[in-house]
Design an enzyme around this catalytic site. Structure first.
Site, PDB file in Angstrom:
ATOM      1  N   GLU A 112       0.774  -1.131   0.028  1.00  0.00           N
ATOM      2  CA  GLU A 112      -0.216  -0.088   0.133  1.00  0.00           C
ATOM      3  C   GLU A 112       1.119   1.184  -0.498  1.00  0.00           C
ATOM      4  OE1 GLU A 112      -3.450   0.618  -0.592  1.00  0.00           O
ATOM      5  OE2 GLU A 112      -2.785  -1.261  -0.438  1.00  0.00           O
ATOM      6  N   ASP A 113       2.003   1.201   0.925  1.00  0.00           N
ATOM      7  CA  ASP A 113       2.687   2.515   1.160  1.00  0.00           C
ATOM      8  C   ASP A 113       3.705   2.582  -0.015  1.00  0.00           C
ATOM      9  OD1 ASP A 113       0.192   2.837   2.938  1.00  0.00           O
ATOM     10  OD2 ASP A 113       1.397   2.121   4.625  1.00  0.00           O
TER      11      ASP A 113
END
Ligand code: MN
Length: 740
Positions: A112-113
């Protein structure tokens, strides 16, 4: 939070990583590297107690990979971002989760990051780990949608993930637990939102899975952040009261231990501290004062096997008198989440109530760690597939217990997890719960209640509001079916009913109905044809009928009449032949009266969709081969041409007096564009006792909009009342019947 206020935190205590503040904020790269090496060493050491060396290496690989991927990222608290996935993995080691799940926990925010893709994770850490990461990030994403819609969706996805792999849920719960433990650094409004979500969604999920230690901690943290003031007051009061309690607790503890020793029962006895949220809820729920709640002393006795549980119970009941009606045998009948214990309330010294829980070691493990106890307490021999089977069985038993449990209403209300993605649960007016397949409508519901209710239903109220029969039911809906004595199933229902039962009942009814209805219509048409010739059916002899049946290849007179009703045979031709067989001379033709019809749409008599005539409208009919009689409004523009060119085919018809049926019709309303106009119109329609089935709108032109409403009315008078009411609305410019 002080450790004292949080009595139970097994996974936390077993975690190799203390809460995130242990990883200091911005520091020199060298110091950070050294810190990481130290953390990794601790992790390896801990994993050494239950994982194989090659598995430990895999987790260590994920550790380094994630630390590198999150390099330069920080949490709001200022701690390096990696402290979060590391803490999540730490919580999971508390449950002895396997290497795949630990890798996924370490990597859960990587996809995600950072710019690392799932494909990369798949390649490097294997398919299972990548899928677990994917499952967790899917759940994460859902949270960021608008709150209410997102949540229903959320639960559904959670379940899908759960059905596929319960480890996704365990990682997500650990993730939430760590976020809750570090919630202080967020803005108060965000804190409250997350705390509420934790209490509403995550804590109940932990409870359903039997993860009681986690459940209690999530509740405690949720309470603390949602109601900080109440939490502080209560926590102070509990601390103050603890001093007084110590003496009583010690005395009871010694008495119990001594008595068990006399009875030669080997047992572990401990006092239980109530957690704050439990006290708070008891005070609120039962309107008890603080001292009333706190003056209950909790004890737990852990013994080696089930028979000893019951022996222990006997001993305790001999020591202190039990309170009648307070004994619960959760061993014979476990709770929905698999929890087993004996519960009894006793009257202790000084008359204080004493709550005792008696269970075996194994029951205790399940009571604390639930579904995770399969990882935590597996015997060293069991293979992973066996473990999966056990987990699967666990989930299966949850589902079964759930559907058998007495109070699904409470379950839906408080737990808010959709354990049944393919079913909805709805209430009858009497409060009974019916389970229907997802997508089921009020018609399905009606047939589920009773065939007669289905066959006679004309409208429904969902949660007290009139709703079209085709509306999809949602879990928790209260459904009330409105029936009319003479109503019949509508063939259009077949296009949207979901249950096999409703479908087959409608089909069955229509089939028998269609024959009967067609035969009756045929009969009327034949009677009229006789009347046209100024004679009657009595003029035909039995022999003539026999001859006619042979000629038609029919077995019964009804079959012939059905054919006439369906337009396969023409009544005047049939009548002339019948009279010819008997050699009866037709009399003088005279003016025929109209055929009376009933508005059974879709049967042998069909109300034309183009003009939607309703009782009271002048009507005219046309026999269509194979379909029967189609009834149009006298002034329907669609039929003008046919009526002038094929006048002979048209039949005078009139409405048969009939009550209780509802007819669909359309009106066109031109209204000024002003706020709330639609609501006013809809309000007037509802006030006039009609139901809107559909609204559509033409493009807005200048200051006016043209709206089309499909309404349910009884007849022309009813419609006139509605239209009169609408004319009273100042913004309504023009109003008329709409014809397609
Ligand atoms: Mn996370």
């Amino acid at each position: 939070m002080s450790a004292a206020a949080l009595p139970a935190s097994v996974p936390a205590a077993a975690s190799p990583v203390p809460p995130s503040h242990a990883v200091p904020g911005p520091q020199t790269p060298e110091a950070y590297q050294a810190e990481l090496a130290l953390q990794l060493e601790k992790l390896r050491e801990l994993l050494g107690t239950y994982l194989k060396p090659e598995d430990i290496d895999r987790v260590a690989d994920a550790f380094l990979f994630s630390a590198d991927a999150h390099k330069g990222q920080f949490r709001i608290s200022g701690a390096p971002y990696f402290s979060h996935p590391l803490a999540v993995a730490g919580i999971l080691t508390g449950w002895h989760l396997d290497a795949q799940a630990l890798c996924a926990a370490l990597l859960h925010d990587v996809a995600e990051d950072t710019d690392i893709t799932l494909a990369t994770l798949n390649e490097r850490f294997g398919k299972v780990t990548a899928e677990l990461v994917d499952g967790v990030s899917k759940l994460d994403k859902i949270e960021f949608q608008s709150v209410k819609v997102a949540q229903a969706e959320n639960f559904r996805k959670m379940l899908l993930a759960m059905a596929r792999d319960v480890r996704v849920i365990l990682i997500k719960l650990a993730d939430r637990l760590h976020n809750m433990r570090t919630l202080e650094t967020l803005r108060p409004d965000k804190r409250r939102r997350i705390a509420r979500e934790t209490l509403d969604i995550y804590a109940p999920i932990a409870n359903r899975l039997g993860l009681n230690t986690l459940y209690r901690e999530l509740q405690e943290l949720g309470f603390k952040h949602l109601y900080p003031l109440r939490y502080r007051v209560l926590s102070k009061a509990v601390k103050a009261a603890r001093g007084n309690r110590r003496e009583v607790v010690g005395k009871i503890l010694n008495n119990i231990k001594a008595r068990l020793a006399e009875a030669k029962i080997e047992a572990e006895v401990m006092g239980r501290e109530k957690h704050l949220y439990g006290i708070y809820r008891k005070m609120r729920g039962k309107s008890l004062s603080f001292s009333e709640v706190l003056d209950i002393y909790g004890f737990r006795v852990i013994v080696k096997d089930v028979p000893t549980c019951y022996l222990t119970l006997g001993v305790l009941h001999g020591l202190y008198k039990p309170v009648p009606g307070k004994f619960k045998d959760y061993i014979a009948i476990p709770k929905g989440n698999g929890y087993k214990s004996l519960h009894s309330t006793l009257i202790g010294p000084y008359g204080t109530p004493v709550e005792a829980q008696i269970r075996t070691t194994e029951m205790h493990h399940i009571a604390e760690a639930g579904v995770a106890s399969h990882w935590l307490y597996k015997d060293s021999g069991s293979a992973f597939s066996e473990l999966q089977q056990m987990t699967h069985n666990w989930l299966q038993s949850l589902l079964e217990l759930q559907s058998a449990s007495g109070d699904p209403a409470e379950f839906l209300e408080h737990v808010k997890i959709d354990l049944f993605p393919s079913e909805v649960f709805v209430f009858t007016p009497a409060g009974k719960i019916l389970s229907l397949p997802r997508g089921a409508t009020a018609v399905d519901f009606a047939y589920a209640v009773h065939t007669d209710i289905g066959n006679r239903c004309v409208a429904c109220r969902i949660n007290q509001e009139l709703t079209p029969l085709r509306a999809e039911l949602k879990s928790g809906d209260q459904v009330e079916i409105i029936v009319a004595a003479h109503a019949n199933p509508n063939p259009a229902w077949l296009s949207y009913v979901k249950t096999a039962r409703a479908r087959s009942q409608i089909r069955y009814f229509l089939k028998t109905m269609q024959q009967g209805e067609s035969a009756r219509l045929g009969e009327r048409l034949v009677q009229q044809a006789f009347a046209d010739l100024n004679t009657s059916v009595d003029a035909v002899s039995e022999a003539s009928w026999e001859k006619m049946l042979r000629e038609c290849g029919a077995k019964t007179r009804e079959e012939v009449m059905t054919d006439v009703g369906l337009g396969k045979r023409l009544a005047p031709v049939l009548v002339r032949r019948l009279l010819l067989f008997g050699d009866t001379q037709p009399g003088e033709a005279r003016a025929a009266g109209p055929v009376s019809i009933r508005g059974s749409e879709g049967m042998a008599v069909e109300l034309a969709r183009c003009c939607r005539p309703i009782p009271g409208d002048p009507v005219i009919g046309l026999i269509k081969k194979g379909q029967g009689l189609i009834v149009h409004a006298f002034d329907c523009p669609h039929i003008a041409k046919s009526r002038s060119q094929e006048a002979g085919k048209w039949l005078d018809v009139e409405w048969a007096p009939e009550s209780g049926r509802i007819f669909d019709t359309r009106i066109r309303v031109v209204a000024q564009n002003a706020p709330g106009v639609l609501a006013k119109i809809a309000g007037s329609i509802a006030e006039a006792d009609s139901n809107i089935l559909n609204v559509s709108m033409d493009e807005e032109r200048d200051t006016c909009t043209t709206l089309y409403f499909t309404l349910q009315v009884a007849d022309r008078v009813h419609l006139a009342n509605i239209m009169r009411a609408l004319r009273h609305i100042p913004e309504v410019v023009r109003i008329s019947r709409a014809r397609e």
